[in-house]
Structure formats: structure tokens, C-alpha cells
Design an enzyme around this catalytic site. Structure first.
Site, short mmCIF file in Angstrom:
data_model
loop_
_atom_site.label_atom_id
_atom_site.label_comp_id
_atom_site.label_asym_id
_atom_site.label_seq_id
_atom_site.Cartn_x
_atom_site.Cartn_y
_atom_site.Cartn_z
N LEU A 172 84.49 66.06 40.75
CA LEU A 172 83.76 65.45 41.53
C LEU A 172 82.37 66.24 42.05
O LEU A 172 82.66 67.33 41.90
CB LEU A 172 84.58 65.06 42.75
CG LEU A 172 85.06 66.19 43.75
CD1 LEU A 172 84.30 66.19 45.02
CD2 LEU A 172 86.66 66.07 43.81
N ALA A 173 81.51 65.48 42.52
CA ALA A 173 80.49 66.13 43.09
C ALA A 173 80.07 65.63 44.36
O ALA A 173 79.63 64.23 44.39
CB ALA A 173 79.36 66.14 41.92
N TYR A 211 73.56 64.20 37.59
CA TYR A 211 72.71 65.35 37.72
C TYR A 211 73.62 66.18 38.62
O TYR A 211 74.52 65.86 39.66
CB TYR A 211 71.43 65.08 38.51
CG TYR A 211 71.01 66.18 38.95
CD1 TYR A 211 69.96 67.41 37.95
CD2 TYR A 211 70.73 66.64 40.35
CE1 TYR A 211 69.54 68.27 38.52
CE2 TYR A 211 70.33 67.79 40.77
CZ TYR A 211 69.40 68.66 39.94
OH TYR A 211 68.85 69.87 40.49
N GLY A 227 82.61 58.19 32.33
CA GLY A 227 81.40 58.02 33.04
C GLY A 227 80.24 58.17 32.29
O GLY A 227 80.04 58.51 31.12
N CYS A 253 74.85 56.69 36.74
CA CYS A 253 76.06 56.17 36.20
C CYS A 253 75.54 54.86 35.47
O CYS A 253 76.45 53.98 35.43
CB CYS A 253 77.08 55.73 37.37
SG CYS A 253 77.68 57.33 38.48
#
Length: 214
Positions: A160-161, A75, A71, A177
Site C-alpha cells: 500500500l501507499a 505513482y 491493479g 488506477c
């Protein structure tokens, strides 16, 4: 074998990153999987294929860390649920592409629980807000969750976020991204008032349902 869930609170990014790498390097075929749930102080992270130029408005207050996940740039900051998935994919019988799909589904199902319809976008990892009557049109297509993974010797780390109530101004400093002009949103802006712990518990339930054999 159930994964060991660790709630790490507000954790320094660089230290957590090194801990993930060390855990993965040292684990063996009988090491239990772990799921780390946490938040980070403000930080930009740049993936392996990332272009540092996508941080178009650097901040003296927010460091940038080069990392080994897939990726681009993203942030992390307070008010964002970060989940790191330290999984033995071979033991679970899950291939990488399927892992990504299952993570995305857990995020979609979590958002649905709170009344937000969300979707995947081909060629753009992450989860995006669908068109729906309950949300202002300006947020249609905005990114609400990101994912990035690294697999080493059939074991995953990173994860993940999910943006719950985070600093959207910080996202304005990057091309998320690598996509210029991509809007980023959080659940609070979409009208969700539930606290981060409640949302975190629901996300964890969906991840375990998707990833762990019953």
C-alpha cells in the site's frame, strides 16, 4: 509469530521490487513475515492489467516500471509512506479478499486518527476522502491511498501507499488506477501537519492490529 518490521528509508524501486520477489520465492513455512516501511524516489509503476496509455503525460525525469502486482498505474515518490506486506497468508488464515479489506481498514483508521474521514469505493481499490465539514468540497472523493498486491504460493508481497506530503503534479500525469479525471490528494493538502514518521508509526500500529494475531 510477530512480523519483522524493517524501516528502509528512501529505497530504489527496482531493487526493492527484486528483493520482495526473491524473499517470497525463497521463503518457507517457518520464515517470519516481514513488513517493509519506506519511501521511493519518483517512479510510475504499472500493474499486470495496466494500460501504459494511462501515463498520458510522460516525464523524462520519472521512469516507469512494469510490475507483477494487481491493479493499474500509480505513482510513488518522496513524502508517500509505502508499506510492503510480505505475509504467509495461509499461516495467518487470511484469504486475499479479506487481506485487502483489512489493509483498507488500517488506512481508514489511520486517517481517522488525524481527523480525516475516508472510505472505500466499490470496484475502485484504494481509500478515498469522504464528504466532511472540515475539508473543502473539491477534495471529496479524492484518492488518498492506493493498494496493489501479488500472492504467490499463499504468500503476499507489494502492499500500500499513503500520500502524506507528495508531488501531486506527478499524479496529474496519469489516470490513477485507470480512472480518467480521478483526483489524488495528500494529507498535507487536507491540513495535516504531522510529520511522516508520526503518521507512519500510527499506520504500522493499525496494520499490525488488523493483520497479526495477538
Amino acid at each position: 509469530m510477530a512480523a519483522l518490521v524493517k524501516h528502509l528509508g528512501l529505497a530504489d524501486y527496482a531493487l526493492t521490487y527484486e528483493a520482495m520477489r526473491a524473499f517470497t520465492k525463497e521463503r518457507n513455512s517457518v520464515t517470519p513475515d516481514e513488513i517493509w516501511v519506506l519511501e521511493h524516489p519518483p517512479v510510475f509503476t504499472l500493474g499486470l492489467a495496466g494500460d501504459a496509455g494511462n501515463l498520458h503525460s510522460p516525464s523524462n525525469q520519472i521512469p516507469m516500471v512494469q510490475v507483477d502486482r494487481g491493479g493499474e498505474i500509480t505513482y510513488h515518490g518522496p513524502g508517500q509512506i509505502v508499506v510492503y506486506l510480505l505475509l504467509d497468508l495461509k499461516r495467518l488464515g487470511i484469504f486475499v479478499k479479506e487481506l485487502v479489506s483489512r489493509i483498507e481498514q488500517a488506512l481508514i483508521d489511520t486517517l481517522a486518527d488525524f481527523g480525516i474521514q475516508a472510505e472505500r469505493k466499490p470496484g475502485a481499490p484504494g481509500i478515498y476522502v469522504s464528504e466532511q465539514a472540515s475539508i473543502p468540497p473539491e477534495w471529496f472523493g479524492a484518492k488518498v491511498a492506493a493498494l496493489g498486491l501479488k500472492v504467490s504460493k499463499s504468500c503476499s508481497y507489494h502492499g500500500l501507499a499513503l500520500n502524506v506530503a507528495t508531488d501531486l503534479e506527478a499524479f496529474g500525469r496519469i489516470h490513477p488506477c485507470g480512472y480518467e479525471g480521478l483526483k489524488t490528494v495528500d494529507m498535507q493538502t487536507l491540513g495535516i501537519k504531522d510529520n511522516i514518521d508520526t503518521i507512519s508509526q500510527r499506520l504500522l500500529q493499525h496494520l499490525q492490529k488488523q493483520l497479526m494475531p495477538s
